[in-house]
Design an enzyme around this catalytic site. Sequence first.
Site, PDB file in Angstrom:
ATOM      1  N   LYS A 263       3.523  46.258 102.300  1.00  0.00           N
ATOM      2  CA  LYS A 263       3.647  44.821 102.525  1.00  0.00           C
ATOM      3  C   LYS A 263       4.132  44.106 101.262  1.00  0.00           C
ATOM      4  CE  LYS A 263      -1.185  43.416 101.998  1.00  0.00           C
ATOM      5  NZ  LYS A 263      -2.334  42.834 102.668  1.00  0.00           N
ATOM      6  N   ARG A 264       3.866  44.706 100.122  1.00  0.00           N
ATOM      7  CA  ARG A 264       4.331  44.113  98.856  1.00  0.00           C
ATOM      8  C   ARG A 264       5.854  44.217  98.714  1.00  0.00           C
ATOM      9  NH1 ARG A 264       0.384  41.338  97.697  1.00  0.00           N
ATOM     10  NH2 ARG A 264      -1.579  42.384  97.994  1.00  0.00           N
TER      11      ARG A 264
END
Length: 504
Positions: A263-264
């Site tokens: 998700k980063r």
Amino acid sequence: MSAVRVRFAPSPTGPLHIGGLRTALFNYLFAKKNNGTFVLRIEETDQNRYVEGAEDYIKEALDWLGLTPDEGPDQGGDYGPYRQSERKGQYAKYAHELVEKGHAYYAFDTSEELFKMRTDQEALGHHSAKYDHRTRSLMRNSLTLSPEESKTLIDKNENVIIRLKMPIDEVVTFTDLVRENVSFNTDELDDKVILKNDGMPTYHLANIVDDHLMEITHVIRGEEWLSSTAHHVLMYRFLGWEAPKYTHLPLILKPSGKGKLSKRDGAKFGFPVFPLEWQQEEETYAGFREHGYNPNALLNFLVLLGWNPGNDEEVMTVERMIEMFSLKKIVKSGAKFDIDKAKWFNQTYIHKQSVEELIPIAKQVLAENNITVDDAFLAEYVTLMQDRITLYPDFYAEGKYLFNAPTDYDQKQVKKRYTSELDPHFDAIKSIISDGNDATVLTDKVKTYLNDNELKMGVYLPLLRIMMCGSLTGPDLFEIIALLGVEESNQRMDTALAAFKSLG
Ligand code: GLU
């Protein structure tokens, strides 16, 4: 053969990642292809990881993409309830059945004791020691304590859990439709907790009990669950149930192909990895919807992440995907996430959309930029811009000069082409525009004027465009003039000519 029943079983622990969305899509396609049933089951037995709003987010994302469940918390169905928290009373008895059959046992260890076991093992050179066939004999559980001692502890109900008892040195083999035969030796597997002290099941128990009770025929899920499948297959066997057929989908990899997409990465590379925007604590994660993706374009992008139709077809409607879909065509190797491909699909879909469909979308984008225009103008604007749009916000970005006259002009181009000797001819062009602003007529008249006076198109037309738009980009020049109207176009010419003089 029994009717196909598949399920998408997300845990509402945060926003649905792109990988989860692909799992939902593949389940949906497989169900539709086989006239089967697509079930949505919410797996929230782990209350510590429960995130407020995540279930609604999942449903909204599925709804946006048109992946409507046939059965689920909102749809209902004969196998409900479809939220594990509402089914919590039914799991413990299966854990007890496993204990009675000798395939599970009670464990009473405190977290300090578990920690000590790990450090002791590490000191002996056994790294990342697990609670398993090797260590369980060193611990406090119903296998090592007397029945009386165990009973006292069970009655006290402090730190009492149930663990699955892995057989010793047995090879568990199951068929995965993508990987064919997958084998694990039980010696590599830990004694997973299946029932917690509060009487709640863990994922492993709840998942298989529900798959069984909901008569799920095929489990299609991400590769990260592959290593749990051996435990699941064993539990089916111990309970005397038939296991569903398994398919594990390949990982979605970072754009570099190295490692799993996280998700980063979205924030790092400036692209969304979630379907819809999600806010948690101080962070906002971007969504494909808010970035201006068409949901069908996103589905088309997703379907090719790990599935190959077997020909070179790329652009497919959902109906076509259903027609072509087969689990056999899922690939084993990880699928690289390529945002440029997603953009390409989006552009392709926008080209195909009707002007009527695009008008409300463009209207909203413009409204977000404080621009209100009437529908007649919008219809022409959308027609003119449609081919230049990759993401919906481009409806503003690509055409903003139409709503606000340019204040900056491409200096390099102006210096290269403009001298005040051109002014009389621009005056003539102005009066041609004043005579009427139909794009085809204008094109013809202006070009004829330039030809008749032996003037260079390559000088006048680019300058005229810079007067209207500020730079050399944009759709057909005369379409732009037609859309701006006589008054605005002439005004822009006057302002620009004054500015060109100061640049020249
Ligand atoms: N609840 C699990 C998840 O969050 C489901 C895995 C499975 O499909 O079995 O992904």
